[in-house]
Enzyme design. Structure first.
Site, PDB file in Angstrom:
ATOM      1  N   CYS A 255       0.834  -1.206   0.000  1.00 28.44           N
ATOM      2  CA  CYS A 255       0.000   0.000   0.000  1.00 28.44           C
ATOM      3  C   CYS A 255       0.865   1.251   0.000  1.00 28.44           C
ATOM      4  CB  CYS A 255      -0.937  -0.010   1.205  1.00 28.44           C
ATOM      5  SG  CYS A 255      -2.004   1.439   1.293  1.00 28.44           S
TER       6      CYS A 255
ATOM      7  N   CYS B 278      -7.796  -1.784   6.321  1.00 32.16           N
ATOM      8  CA  CYS B 278      -9.159  -1.244   6.334  1.00 32.16           C
ATOM      9  C   CYS B 278     -10.155  -2.196   5.719  1.00 32.16           C
ATOM     10  CB  CYS B 278      -9.193   0.096   5.597  1.00 32.16           C
ATOM     11  SG  CYS B 278     -10.865   0.707   5.273  1.00 32.16           S
TER      12      CYS B 278
END
Length: 400
Positions: free
Chosen positions: A100, A201
């Site tokens: 990420c 998330c």
């Protein structure tokens, strides 16, 4: 002063980072990322980005800075989520947080920030950056560990390039976490007492195998136990006199343990080898043991899991690891080693692992890292990062 676009995540760290940048006189712009949309309906309500956005808006209003929202979910799915599925399908264990940062926060996000006229991009990571000029006049950016040893997040940035580091600012890198909380409380920021986010998330509170089943089909298979007395656990040792080990010995020391169903006894069943990872303790559903069962190896081709009892089981421990040449990344390119060279580093193979003494051996077919002490749970697909003091010098994906 500079125009700095900060990734406001709705957490306390990025909130205080934004406040610090304003105190330093920078023009600060907030940018909130949407990284996930649940298109299946199975995770609705579990991904907290809706709440995160509210907190980011409250902080931006308090600090009197503009807040932009950008939807990066398509890129996130392609670059991070699909990668994660593919790695698990191959029987490897990826680290989506490292991906990420490399693929989203310091690439796609950076491009969005540059559209807003950013001179720099800031995050709430607990790490530091140093700029040095080499004798030949080149500028090199060093990635340094955060000052808080309990929160150092440099490992998650171990794949950043020099171009990405050039734009990066880490305002809280010199602070301890309690100081960050104190500043947030003193400045009456809405995130002052908000708990730190845990995990990724889009997974949220959902069980990871449950999430993986969206793409990876459950498949019943057998669990075989390998006893500590398995004869092949005995291996030739590294030279005790500190001399350079041969290429053949390095390859042998880094080779994973290979089992067949004949090497152990079937003790249970599982729902798919690709849902499990080396070193995992929970999720097997096999009890009645004095000590916990740990996963020693997964064979996705045969759909077999091999386990051993107890944390001291020799199948959990190995003295070395191997990184393929195309997976070797030098954060500081001026430290790149020539083939045949060896050097001492401190190494970690997972986040929050204490640094381990090791020797890095550069060979034509890749990198071998030989540890001073055997390491538990060396896991293909994870990242090994090597440090010289506070500096994270390089990293690579563990092949074996």
């Amino acid at each position: 002063m500079a125009r700095v676009v900060i990734g406001l995540s709705g957490g306390v760290d990025s909130s205080v980072a934004a406040w610090l940048l304003k105190q330093q006189g920078h023009e600060v712009i907030g940018l909130f990322m949407i990284n996930w949309h649940d298109t299946t309906g199975t995770l609705e309500g579990d991904c907290p980005w809706h709440d995160d956005r509210v907190f980011a808006e409250l902080v931006a209003k308090k600090l009197d800075i503009a807040l932009h929202v950008v939807d990066l979910s398509d890129e996130y799915r392609k670059r991070v989520v699909e990668y994660m599925f593919a790695e698990y399908e191959r029987g490897r264990t990826p680290n989506p947080d490292v991906l990420c940062n490399r693929e989203i926060k310091f690439d796609v996000f950076l491009r969005e920030a540059l559209k807003l006229g950013a001179d720099y991009v800031a995050t709430g990571h607990y790490c530091r950056k140093a700029e040095v000029t080499l004798p030949d006049g080149r500028t090199v950016y060093k990635l340094l560990a955060g000052s808080d040893p309990n929160k150092d997040q440099s490992y998650f940035l171990c794949q950043l390039s020099q171009e990405q580091l050039r734009y990066a600012l880490f305002p809280v890198g010199d602070l301890l976490k309690p100081e960050v909380r104190r500043i947030a409380a003193e400045q009456h920021l809405a995130t002052a007492k908000r708990k730190d986010s845990q995990g990724i998330c889009f997974v949220g509170k959902v069980d990871l195998p449950t999430f993986l089943q969206q793409k990876l089909t459950p498949k019943r298979g057998n669990v075989h136990e390998i006893l500590p007395s398995w004869p092949k656990f005995r291996r030739e040792a590294a030279p005790a006199d500190g001399s350079e080990p041969s290429d053949e010995l390095l390859a042998a020391l880094a080779e994973p343990w290979h089992y067949t169903v004949r090497d152990g006894k079937k003790i249970g069943e599982h729902n798919g080898a690709h849902f499990y990872t080396v070193g995992q303790r929970k999720g097997l559903g096999i009890g009645g043991r004095k000590e916990s069962l740990f996963i020693l190896s997964t064979d996705v081709a045969q759909n077999v899991i091999y386990v051993g009892e107890g944390d001291a089981h020799p199948g959990l421990w190995r003295p070395a690891l191997y990184i393929a040449p195309e997976e070797v990344h030098w954060v500081n390119p001026s430290r790149e080693m020539a083939s045949g060279a060896s050097a001492r580093f401190s190494v970690r193979i997972r986040y929050r692992q204490p640094l381990q003494g090791a020797t890095l051996h550069m060979r034509p077919n890749g990198v071998y890292i030989l540890f001073d002490e055997p390491q538990r749970g060396i896991t293909p697909g994870q990242f090994a990062a090597w440090y010289d003091g506070d500096e994270l010098v390089g990293s690579g994906v563990i092949q074996a």
